[in-house]
Write an enzyme that holds these catalytic residues in place. Structure first.
Site, mmCIF file in Angstrom:
data_model
loop_
_atom_site.group_PDB
_atom_site.id
_atom_site.type_symbol
_atom_site.label_atom_id
_atom_site.label_comp_id
_atom_site.label_asym_id
_atom_site.label_seq_id
_atom_site.Cartn_x
_atom_site.Cartn_y
_atom_site.Cartn_z
ATOM 1 N N GLU A 161 0.821 -1.217 0.000
ATOM 2 C CA GLU A 161 0.000 0.000 0.000
ATOM 3 C C GLU A 161 0.855 1.267 0.000
ATOM 4 O O GLU A 161 0.807 2.065 0.948
ATOM 5 C CB GLU A 161 -0.964 -0.016 1.187
ATOM 6 N N GLU A 209 -6.735 -7.877 -1.139
ATOM 7 C CA GLU A 209 -7.088 -8.055 0.273
ATOM 8 C C GLU A 209 -8.554 -7.732 0.480
ATOM 9 O O GLU A 209 -9.115 -6.871 -0.209
ATOM 10 C CB GLU A 209 -6.295 -7.088 1.166
HETATM 11 C C1 GAL Z 1 -4.428 -3.213 4.753
HETATM 12 C C2 GAL Z 1 -2.966 -3.617 4.865
HETATM 13 C C3 GAL Z 1 -2.833 -4.947 5.571
HETATM 14 C C4 GAL Z 1 -3.656 -4.968 6.834
HETATM 15 C C5 GAL Z 1 -5.078 -4.653 6.473
HETATM 16 C C6 GAL Z 1 -6.017 -4.694 7.645
HETATM 17 O O1 GAL Z 1 -4.581 -1.864 4.489
HETATM 18 O O2 GAL Z 1 -2.380 -3.713 3.595
HETATM 19 O O3 GAL Z 1 -1.471 -5.175 5.854
HETATM 20 O O4 GAL Z 1 -3.162 -4.030 7.726
HETATM 21 O O5 GAL Z 1 -5.147 -3.370 5.914
HETATM 22 O O6 GAL Z 1 -7.326 -4.356 7.250
#
Ligand code: GAL
Length: 679
Positions: free
Chosen positions: A151, A307
Site C-alpha cells: 500500500e 485483500e
Molecule cells: C491493509 C494492509 C494490511 C492490513 C489490512 C487490515 O490496508 O495492507 O497489511 O493491515 O489493511 O485491514
C-alpha cells in the site's frame, strides 16, 4: 509483461513468520488452505526483520521451506518485497531512512509507511534484500507474481526530498520566471527568486499556494513511482522476470493511480467496504465503482482484489461482522466487475500486536468449524466452478471521467462551497444511473483514449488539462454522447482559471456558457422542472442541492429549468447537437433519480442495447464479461428480498444458479451466451 491466470485466484496474505516456532500450526494452515479452496497466498510482506535480522545477515531458509510446502500442496505464492516496514537496526543505524513530516520533524522508528522514498541508503538496503529474494525464489515454480512493498503512500519532507522536489520543478518549468507565472505567485507577494527557495507545503509555512500543493502531490506520485522502479530493477537484477503488482487502496487520494499503474504489470487492490453501515446496494455500488476504477487503470487489463476482510476489521470505527452471505457477495462482486480473484487479509489471525483482533480465515480458535471458515470454503468452491471466467474481460460502452489532478486542484481551491462539494456522491449517482441499466462503466482520466465509448460523463471536471477539450470535442464530433456537469473546465494544469468563459474549450460544443455559480447551504434545495415536450421526454421534477450553476444559452436547447430562487426559469439541463453527437449540460447537483432517468434516455439516444430484457429490480447488479465468443452475465442480489432476474434477449445457459428460480439476497447467478464462434 502481462499477468495471466487460468484459474480464479483465492487466498490471501499469509504471515507465517509469526509461527516459525509452531510447525504444527504451519502444517494445519496448509491443510486448511486446501480445504477452503485457496490456491494462492501473498508471502513476506512484513518479513524483513525475519529475513535480515541483522544488517547483511540473511535468513531465507524458513521462507524457502514455506514456499516449497505450499507448492507441494498446489498453492502458489505472490512474493512480496518487504519495504513496507523496516527492521529496527535499519532505522537506528541510518536515521535518514525515516520519514520527515510536513512540520519538518523526523519520525522515530515504528509503524509502517515510515520511510523516505528518496533516501539512497533506504533504496540500497531495499534493493539488496529484493535481489536476494529474487535470486533465491525468482525461478521457483510456485512463485507467480511480485507484490512490491505494501500500500504505497505518504510523503516525506526531508532535505533529500526537498532537493529532489526542486530538481523536479527545474525540469518541469526550466526557469523560475516560468514557475512564478504558472503558479501565480505575484498574489500575496509569493514570488520566488530561485528554485532553491522552494519548500514543500507545510502547515508551519506555505499552504495557500494551490499550484505548489498540486505540484507537490504530482512530485510525490513521481517519487513513489521512481522508488517502485528501483525496487523492480533490483528484482530484475536478481534474475526474476515475473510480472509485478502493488496493492492499491480504495479511491486513495495520496497518489495518482493512473500514473502509478504504468509501472505495474497488473493492478490489485485492497477492498474493505463498511458493509451494513447503509443498505447493501449502496455499499455494493461504491465498491463496484472502485473495482471499475481499478480495472480501468490499465485500460481494462486483468486486475484482482488482493485483500479483503473475511469477517470484521479492527480499524474501522465500528467492527461490524459481515452478516451471512456478505463475504460471498463481496468476493463474487470482485469477479463480476472483471477481477481475476478474491483474496483476504489475512489467512491466520495474529496472536499479538496491532492486528490481533482483525478478522482472518483461521481465527484464534483455529478450527475449521467456524461460520467464517465455512463461508470462505463456499467462496473457494464457487470460484473453482467459475474458473472458465478467468481471462474474460469487461467491455464498457460508458465512461466517467476520474482524474486525480483535477480532484486535487478542486478540493484544494476555495470556491463556491467550502463545506463539501459532494464530489464522490455525485460520481456515485451517475455511476448508479448506468448500473441500474446493467451497463458496464469504465473510469478514465484525461490521458485515456475515449474512442470506443458511446457515452462520456464529465462530472465536476474542474481542471481541463492542455488538449483535453479538443479530445472531448472530437469525441462528440464523431458521434459520442457527452454529459458535462457544473464546475467543469474551470482551471488549467497549474490551477490558473481560464479566461474568456467556461467550460473552457467546450462552450460551443455544449452550446452554453456558465455565468455564475450559487453555493447552497445544506438545508437549501432547488429543483429541476421539465420543459413541456422537451427533446428527451423528461416528465418528472427532481430536487437539487449544494451547487447551482447559471448557464447562458449559446445555441443549446433548454430541457429543464430551475424551479426556485431568483434564477427560477433559468436553464438547468440543456442539450446541444454538435457534429454527429450530442452534448448535455447538467447545471446543478441533481438527486440520484434524475441521473437514473436521464442516463437511461441518454443510453437509448446513444444506441446502447439493453443488457437484459425488462426492468432490473432495485438492488440487483448485472454485469457482463466476455471471452472467446462467450458473454457471461453475472447477477448479484444486493437487495433486501429474493428477486426474479430479467434475462438477456438471447439464448443462454446457466453456469451458476437457476434462472427459473428467484435469486436470494447475496446470491449469484451466472449465465452464458454464445456471441460468436471462438477464434
Ligand atoms: C491493509 C494492509 C494490511 C492490513 C489490512 C487490515 O490496508 O495492507 O497489511 O493491515 O489493511 O485491514
Amino acid at each position: 509483461m502481462d499477468f495471466k491466470t487460468t484459474k480464479l485466484l483465492h487466498g490471501g496474505d499469509y504471515n507465517p513468520e509469526q509461527w516459525l516456532g509452531r510447525p504444527d500450526i504451519l502444517k494445519q494452515d496448509i491443510a486448511m488452505l486446501k480445504e477452503s479452496g485457496c490456491n494462492v497466498v501473498s508471502l513476506g510482506i512484513f518479513s524483513w526483520s525475519t529475513l535480515e535480522p541483522e544488517e547483511g545477515v540473511f535468513c531465507l531458509d524458513w521462507l524457502a521451506d514455506v514456499i516449497d510446502q505450499l507448492y507441494e500442496n498446489g498453492i502458489s505464492v505472490i512474493l512480496a518485497t518487504p519495504s513496507g516496514a523496516r527492521p529496527k537496526w535499519l532505522g537506528d543505524k541510518y536515521p535518514e531512512v525515516l520519514r520527515v513530516n510536513a512540520d519538518r520533524h523526523r519520525n522515530l522508528f515504528g509503524g509502517r509507511h515510515n520511510h523516505c522514498y528518496t533516501s539512497p541508503v533506504y533504496r540500497e538496503k531495499v534493493a539488496r534484500i529484493n535481489r536476494k529474494l529474487s535470486e533465491r525464489f525468482g525461478h521457483h515454480p510456485g512463485v507467480i507474481l511480485w507484490h512490491i512493498s505494501n500500500e504505497l503512500g505518504g510523503d516525506c519532507h526531508c532535505p533529500l526530498c526537498q532537493d529532489a522536489f526542486q530538481q523536479w520543478l527545474r525540469d518541469k518549468y526550466g526557469t523560475i520566471e516560468e514557475l512564478n507565472r504558472r503558479w501565480s505567485t505575484t498574489f500575496w507577494s509569493h514570488t520566488y527568486q530561485s528554485f532553491e527557495q522552494i519548500e514543500s507545503p507545510s502547515p508551519r509555512g506555505e499552504m495557500g499556494l494551490h499550484a505548489l500543493n498540486l505540484d507537490w502531490k504530482r512530485f510525490v506520485t513521481d517519487r513513489t513511482a521512481d522508488f517502485l522502479r528501483c525496487e523492480v530493477q533490483a528484482v530484475r537484477e536478481g534474475g526474476s522476470e515475473l510480472p509485478i503488482t502493488a496493492n492499491l487502496m480504495y479511491y486513495f487520494q495520496g497518489l495518482d493511480y493512473f500514473r502509478l499503474a504504468k509501472e505495474l504489470d497488473i493492478v490489485t487492490w485492497d477492498s474493505y467496504p463498511t458493509w451494513h453501515k447503509q443498505e447493501l446496494i449502496e455499499t455494493a455500488y461504491d465498491t463496484g465503482m472502485c473495482h471499475d476504477l481499478m480495472r480501468s487503470l490499465k485500460g481494462g487489463k486483468p486486475f484482482f482484489q488482493m485483500e479483503s476482510c473475511p469477517s470484521s476489521t479492527n480499524w474501522q470505527s465500528v467492527s461490524k461482522l459481515k452478516k451471512p452471505g456478505v463475504l460471498f457477495a463481496q468476493s463474487m462482486q470482485a469477479i463480476a466487475h472483471g477481477g481475476e480473484g478474491a483474496l483476504y487479509f489475512q489467512i491466520r489471525q495474529s496472536r499479538g500486536a496491532s492486528e490481533k483482533f482483525h478478522g482472518a480465515v483461521i481465527d484464534h480458535y483455529g478450527g475449521s468449524d467456524t461460520r467464517v471458515f465455512r463461508e470462505v470454503c463456499q467462496v473457494g468452491e464457487t470460484l473453482q466452478r467459475l474458473s472458465e471466467l478467468a481471462g474474460s474481460t469487461v467491455k464498457s460502452p460508458a465512461a466517467i471521467l476520474y482524474d486525480w489532478d483535477s480532484q486535487w486542484a478542486m478540493n484544494d481551491s476555495q470556491g463556491p462551497r467550502n463545506d463539501g462539494l459532494h464530489y464522490h456522491e455525485t460520481l456515485l449517482k451517475i455511476y448508479r444511473g448506468f448500473r441500474r441499466q446493467g451497463v458496464n462503466v469504465d473510469l478514465v482520466d484525461m490521458g485515456c483514449a475515449l474512442e470506443g465509448y458511446r457515452v462520456l460523463v464529465l462530472p465536476m471536471v474542474y481542471m481541463f488539462k492542455e488538449g483535453f477539450a479538443e479530445k472531448v470535442r472530437a469525441f462528440v464530433e464523431q458521434g459520442g454522447q457527452l454529459v458535462t456537469t457544473y464546475w467543469s473546465g474551470i482551471a488549467d494544469d497549474t490551477d490558473r482559471c481560464y479566461l474568456g468563459g467556461t467550460p473552457h474549450g467546450l462552450m460551443d460544443v455544449l452550446g452554453i456558457r456558465s455565468t455564475e455559480v450559487d453555493g447552497l447551504y445544506d438545508w437549501e434545495e432547488n429543483e429541476l422542472v421539465p420543459v413541456a415536450e422537451n427533446e428527451l421526454g423528461l416528465s418528472r421534477t427532481y430536487r437539487c442541492k449544494y451547487l447551482c450553476d447559471l448557464p447562458e444559452l449559446r445555441g443549446a436547447k433548454t430541457l429543464m429549468t430551475y424551479g426556485r430562487d431568483f434564477y427560477a426559469g433559468y436553464p438547468v439541463l440543456t442539450e446541444h447537437g454538435y457534429g454527429k453527437g450530442t452534448a448535455w449540460y447538467v447545471a446543478a447537483d441533481a438527486e440520484r433519480e434524475f441521473y437514473a432517468d436521464f442516463l437511461k434516455l441518454v443510453l437509448k439516444r446513444a444506441g446502447v442495447p439493453e443488457t437484459v430484457c425488462g426492468e432490473i429490480p432495485d438492488g440487483l447488479e448485472v454485469t457482463t464479461r466476455e471471452k472467446d465468443g462467450v458473454r457471461y452475465y453475472l447477477y448479484q442480489n444486493f437487495g433486501t428480498r429474493p428477486v426474479r432476474v430479467p434475462l438477456p434477449a438471447a439464448l443462454v445457459e446457466a453456469l451458476y444458479g437457476d434462472p427459473d428460480a428467484e435469486l436470494a439476497v447475496c446470491q449469484l447467478m451466472v449465465l452464458k451466451e454464445m456471441i460468436q464462434a471462438a477464434e
